[in-house]
Design a protein around this motif. Structure first.
Motif, PDB file in Angstrom:
ATOM      1  N   GLU A  26      48.827  68.263  23.382  1.00  0.00           N
ATOM      2  CA  GLU A  26      49.957  68.691  23.920  1.00  0.00           C
ATOM      3  C   GLU A  26      50.765  67.489  24.681  1.00  0.00           C
ATOM      4  N   LEU A  27      50.194  66.396  24.820  1.00  0.00           N
ATOM      5  CA  LEU A  27      50.509  65.080  25.692  1.00  0.00           C
ATOM      6  C   LEU A  27      51.188  64.276  24.359  1.00  0.00           C
ATOM      7  N   SER A  28      52.327  63.615  24.829  1.00  0.00           N
ATOM      8  CA  SER A  28      53.145  62.597  24.209  1.00  0.00           C
ATOM      9  C   SER A  28      51.908  61.231  24.270  1.00  0.00           C
ATOM     10  N   CYS A  29      51.984  60.316  23.401  1.00  0.00           N
ATOM     11  CA  CYS A  29      51.177  59.138  23.440  1.00  0.00           C
ATOM     12  C   CYS A  29      51.302  58.397  24.899  1.00  0.00           C
ATOM     13  N   GLU A  30      52.611  58.509  25.373  1.00  0.00           N
ATOM     14  CA  GLU A  30      53.127  57.860  26.743  1.00  0.00           C
ATOM     15  C   GLU A  30      52.098  58.445  28.004  1.00  0.00           C
ATOM     16  N   TYR A  35      47.507  59.020  31.340  1.00  0.00           N
ATOM     17  CA  TYR A  35      46.474  59.783  31.680  1.00  0.00           C
ATOM     18  C   TYR A  35      44.954  59.032  31.888  1.00  0.00           C
ATOM     19  N   ILE A  36      44.992  57.983  30.771  1.00  0.00           N
ATOM     20  CA  ILE A  36      43.687  57.112  30.763  1.00  0.00           C
ATOM     21  C   ILE A  36      43.985  56.170  31.747  1.00  0.00           C
ATOM     22  N   PHE A  37      45.024  55.707  32.203  1.00  0.00           N
ATOM     23  CA  PHE A  37      45.200  54.696  33.258  1.00  0.00           C
ATOM     24  C   PHE A  37      44.765  55.219  34.460  1.00  0.00           C
ATOM     25  N   ASN A  65      42.628  58.343  18.082  1.00  0.00           N
ATOM     26  CA  ASN A  65      42.809  59.674  16.834  1.00  0.00           C
ATOM     27  C   ASN A  65      44.188  60.062  16.948  1.00  0.00           C
ATOM     28  N   TYR A  66      44.669  60.255  18.110  1.00  0.00           N
ATOM     29  CA  TYR A  66      46.099  61.097  18.272  1.00  0.00           C
ATOM     30  C   TYR A  66      47.207  60.035  18.308  1.00  0.00           C
TER      31      TYR A  66
END
Length: 173
Positions: A26-30, A35-37, A65-66
């Motif tokens: 449901e998240l864009s790559c940005e 989220y990871i940062f 993967n996504y």
């Protein structure tokens, strides 16, 4: 009041490490990168807790993967490989570094990935033959790079015993 503020701040950091992964579909790559940062920042703020490493490993893999074609993917995979090595999963780290090198030909640090794989074979697995093979590949694929020069030096001293190294350093030859 200050104490409450710090508790709320700590709770926010801890929330980055909830037990379940956010539904990354449901998240864009940005948004996923952000989220990871946030997870990485919390990881640092919490003092690099060992029990949170697996969460980061999964997050990096999910991003790859996504968001396969995102420019951050090879960088996140390098961070994943570094964490794997730190966890003592050297073979998995080497595989990750090789996969980055082979799978992301335009990645600016692909030479680093090739060299690190060779270096890990030499220093962590003590597999001199495989290390030499990979160092030679670095030299052949990237002859004008700084790491090709480092690989040449590594090959020169690859089979040197500790006594020979000490003597070489002592005499300066």
């Amino acid at each position: 009041m200050k104490r409450l503020f710090y508790l709320v701040l700590l709770a926010c950091f801890m929330a980055c490490f909830d037990t379940g992964e956010v539904n990354v579909k449901e998240l864009s790559c940005e948004e996923h990168a952000e989220y990871i940062f946030n997870k990485e920042n919390a990881f640092v703020e919490l003092g690099y807790p060992v029990d949170k490493v697996q969460d980061l490993l999964i997050s990096y893999a999910n991003f790859a993967n996504y968001c396969r074609t995102d420019s951050l993917t090879p960088e996140f995979l390098m961070r994943r490989a570094d964490l794997l090595r730190g966890e003592g999963k050297v073979r998995a780290a080497i595989k990750q570094f090789k996969d980055i090198h082979d799978g992301y030909p335009s990645f600016s640090r692909k030479i680093d990935c090739a060299f690190i794989a060779a270096f890990l074979y030499e220093t962590e697995l003590n597999d001199k033959e495989m290390a030499e093979k990979l160092y030679i590949q670095v030299i052949e694929l990237y002859p004008d790079s700084h790491l090709a020069g480092v690989a040449k030096v590594a090959i020169e001293h690859l089979r040197e015993t500790p006594a020979e190294m000490i003597e070489r350093l002592r005499t300066g030859s």
